[in-house]
Design a protein around this motif. Sequence first.
Motif, PDB file in Angstrom:
ATOM      1  N   LEU A   1       7.481  52.568  30.160  1.00  0.00           N
ATOM      2  CA  LEU A   1       8.285  53.285  29.180  1.00  0.00           C
ATOM      3  C   LEU A   1       9.751  53.394  29.584  1.00  0.00           C
ATOM      4  CD1 LEU A   1       5.856  56.166  28.113  1.00  0.00           C
ATOM      5  CD2 LEU A   1       6.494  54.121  26.813  1.00  0.00           C
ATOM      6  N   THR A   2      10.063  53.166  30.852  1.00  0.00           N
ATOM      7  CA  THR A   2      11.461  53.210  31.282  1.00  0.00           C
ATOM      8  C   THR A   2      12.206  51.907  31.008  1.00  0.00           C
ATOM      9  OG1 THR A   2      10.878  52.473  33.528  1.00  0.00           O
ATOM     10  CG2 THR A   2      10.897  54.842  33.113  1.00  0.00           C
TER      11      THR A   2
ATOM     12  N   LEU B   1      18.982  36.433  27.052  1.00  0.00           N
ATOM     13  CA  LEU B   1      17.574  36.850  27.063  1.00  0.00           C
ATOM     14  C   LEU B   1      17.016  36.857  28.489  1.00  0.00           C
ATOM     15  CD1 LEU B   1      15.014  37.613  25.521  1.00  0.00           C
ATOM     16  CD2 LEU B   1      14.554  35.169  25.206  1.00  0.00           C
ATOM     17  N   LEU B   2      17.405  35.864  29.283  1.00  0.00           N
ATOM     18  CA  LEU B   2      17.001  35.867  30.693  1.00  0.00           C
ATOM     19  C   LEU B   2      17.551  37.094  31.416  1.00  0.00           C
ATOM     20  CD1 LEU B   2      17.494  32.121  31.746  1.00  0.00           C
ATOM     21  CD2 LEU B   2      15.366  33.292  31.174  1.00  0.00           C
ATOM     22  N   GLY B   3      18.793  37.445  31.134  1.00  0.00           N
ATOM     23  CA  GLY B   3      19.374  38.639  31.742  1.00  0.00           C
ATOM     24  C   GLY B   3      18.659  39.910  31.324  1.00  0.00           C
ATOM     25  N   LEU B   4      18.227  39.977  30.067  1.00  0.00           N
ATOM     26  CA  LEU B   4      17.509  41.168  29.591  1.00  0.00           C
ATOM     27  C   LEU B   4      16.155  41.303  30.278  1.00  0.00           C
ATOM     28  CD1 LEU B   4      17.590  43.539  27.605  1.00  0.00           C
ATOM     29  CD2 LEU B   4      16.496  42.044  25.914  1.00  0.00           C
ATOM     30  N   ILE B   5      15.462  40.185  30.484  1.00  0.00           N
ATOM     31  CA  ILE B   5      14.174  40.232  31.189  1.00  0.00           C
ATOM     32  C   ILE B   5      14.379  40.677  32.635  1.00  0.00           C
ATOM     33  CG2 ILE B   5      12.254  38.822  32.012  1.00  0.00           C
ATOM     34  CD1 ILE B   5      12.593  37.105  29.507  1.00  0.00           C
ATOM     35  N   ALA B   6      15.417  40.122  33.293  1.00  0.00           N
ATOM     36  CA  ALA B   6      15.712  40.529  34.669  1.00  0.00           C
ATOM     37  C   ALA B   6      16.100  42.001  34.739  1.00  0.00           C
ATOM     38  CB  ALA B   6      16.831  39.661  35.241  1.00  0.00           C
ATOM     39  N   LEU B   7      16.853  42.472  33.750  1.00  0.00           N
ATOM     40  CA  LEU B   7      17.265  43.876  33.713  1.00  0.00           C
ATOM     41  C   LEU B   7      16.063  44.803  33.620  1.00  0.00           C
ATOM     42  CD1 LEU B   7      19.384  46.138  33.370  1.00  0.00           C
ATOM     43  CD2 LEU B   7      19.393  45.607  30.926  1.00  0.00           C
ATOM     44  N   MET B   8      15.125  44.487  32.758  1.00  0.00           N
ATOM     45  CA  MET B   8      13.932  45.330  32.629  1.00  0.00           C
ATOM     46  C   MET B   8      13.137  45.354  33.928  1.00  0.00           C
ATOM     47  SD  MET B   8      12.568  44.569  28.758  1.00  0.00           S
ATOM     48  CE  MET B   8      13.539  45.107  27.343  1.00  0.00           C
ATOM     49  N   GLY B   9      13.088  44.219  34.622  1.00  0.00           N
ATOM     50  CA  GLY B   9      12.417  44.208  35.922  1.00  0.00           C
ATOM     51  C   GLY B   9      13.099  45.105  36.935  1.00  0.00           C
ATOM     52  N   MET B  10      14.425  45.117  36.957  1.00  0.00           N
ATOM     53  CA  MET B  10      15.162  45.985  37.884  1.00  0.00           C
ATOM     54  C   MET B  10      14.927  47.458  37.573  1.00  0.00           C
ATOM     55  SD  MET B  10      18.803  43.952  38.062  1.00  0.00           S
ATOM     56  CE  MET B  10      18.879  42.221  38.508  1.00  0.00           C
ATOM     57  N   ILE B  11      14.924  47.807  36.289  1.00  0.00           N
ATOM     58  CA  ILE B  11      14.705  49.199  35.912  1.00  0.00           C
ATOM     59  C   ILE B  11      13.294  49.647  36.275  1.00  0.00           C
ATOM     60  CG2 ILE B  11      14.597  50.788  33.965  1.00  0.00           C
ATOM     61  CD1 ILE B  11      16.772  49.109  32.622  1.00  0.00           C
ATOM     62  N   MET B  12      12.309  48.799  36.022  1.00  0.00           N
ATOM     63  CA  MET B  12      10.935  49.152  36.367  1.00  0.00           C
ATOM     64  C   MET B  12      10.736  49.226  37.879  1.00  0.00           C
ATOM     65  SD  MET B  12       8.420  47.397  33.541  1.00  0.00           S
ATOM     66  CE  MET B  12       9.013  45.737  33.748  1.00  0.00           C
ATOM     67  N   ARG B  13      11.483  48.426  38.623  1.00  0.00           N
ATOM     68  CA  ARG B  13      11.406  48.532  40.086  1.00  0.00           C
ATOM     69  C   ARG B  13      11.874  49.906  40.547  1.00  0.00           C
ATOM     70  NH1 ARG B  13      16.172  45.714  42.727  1.00  0.00           N
ATOM     71  NH2 ARG B  13      17.040  47.539  41.671  1.00  0.00           N
ATOM     72  N   ASN B  14      12.975  50.401  39.990  1.00  0.00           N
ATOM     73  CA  ASN B  14      13.434  51.743  40.336  1.00  0.00           C
ATOM     74  C   ASN B  14      12.402  52.795  39.949  1.00  0.00           C
ATOM     75  OD1 ASN B  14      15.845  50.629  41.255  1.00  0.00           O
ATOM     76  ND2 ASN B  14      16.895  50.950  39.316  1.00  0.00           N
ATOM     77  N   ALA B  15      11.755  52.596  38.798  1.00  0.00           N
ATOM     78  CA  ALA B  15      10.731  53.545  38.364  1.00  0.00           C
ATOM     79  C   ALA B  15       9.526  53.525  39.298  1.00  0.00           C
ATOM     80  CB  ALA B  15      10.300  53.221  36.931  1.00  0.00           C
ATOM     81  N   VAL B  16       9.133  52.337  39.762  1.00  0.00           N
ATOM     82  CA  VAL B  16       8.015  52.236  40.706  1.00  0.00           C
ATOM     83  C   VAL B  16       8.342  52.959  42.005  1.00  0.00           C
ATOM     84  CG1 VAL B  16       6.716  50.626  42.144  1.00  0.00           C
ATOM     85  CG2 VAL B  16       7.054  50.131  39.739  1.00  0.00           C
ATOM     86  N   ILE B  17       9.566  52.799  42.501  1.00  0.00           N
ATOM     87  CA  ILE B  17       9.974  53.477  43.733  1.00  0.00           C
ATOM     88  C   ILE B  17       9.869  54.991  43.567  1.00  0.00           C
ATOM     89  CG2 ILE B  17      11.948  53.936  45.244  1.00  0.00           C
ATOM     90  CD1 ILE B  17      12.851  51.067  44.746  1.00  0.00           C
ATOM     91  N   LEU B  18      10.321  55.495  42.434  1.00  0.00           N
ATOM     92  CA  LEU B  18      10.314  56.942  42.205  1.00  0.00           C
ATOM     93  C   LEU B  18       8.895  57.475  42.042  1.00  0.00           C
ATOM     94  CD1 LEU B  18      12.101  59.394  41.908  1.00  0.00           C
ATOM     95  CD2 LEU B  18      12.365  58.869  39.485  1.00  0.00           C
TER      96      LEU B  18
END
Length: 236
Positions: free
Chosen positions: A77-78, A102-119
């Motif tokens: 959801l993040t 579109l490639l940048g958007l996919i990479a961006l969502m991965g970075m945001i979810m990585r931060n969410a996983v850490i938290l």
Amino acid sequence: MVDGAQPPDVTNAIWPKLQSIRDRLEPGYRVEIGGAIEGSQKGNVSILVLFPLMMSVMLTILMIQLQSISRLILVFLTAPLGIIGASLGLNVADRPFGFVALLGLIALMGMIMRNAVILVDQIESDVSHGSTRRDAIIEATVRRARPVVLTALAAILAMIPLSRSAFWGPMAIIIKGGLFVATFPTLLFLPGLYALWYRKRLDERGPVGEPRAKLRRIGPAEAASKRRVPVAVAAE
């Protein structure tokens, strides 16, 4: 060509006007869209073909890491938070949304979810060490805010040289804008969403591990009483 006009916009404006010409063509002749737009369409098709496999692998890895469907949903959801900054960045820079974007958007969502996983992982770690979920949410957010912000800042600075590139520019702008806008809302949105999800168990305390041995200062009399005195045993 008008200054500031993007190729997709020009193509979409001209293509309907060519319908009369296409209708008068002899059999065996046709008019097709080519150039960068054709390449972008082929790239989008290749991504859509591999998208189910990509999602399956990503879900499997996240499930192994989080070991909970509810926490997996919270992390997912993040991901849309990055769309806000990505769209603002493209509009401000006046760049098109194509294959590279579109490639940048996919990479961006991965970075945001990585931060969410850490938290989320830090929250669950604090709960497993005996903290209540309410305290774990606050302490984990404060403890992980600095690493998350510094990581996002490093990624934003790394994208600055690519921002002026004609090819990689849209991808860099999406990553920069998305991380800049989504990092701080993630640190507020995810803890709030986690607290809302577990609102009935906020004061629930996790299992406490084995207590640590406490050191206690003893006096001389107690030390003397506990001192072992060797006794000599005579052999028969």
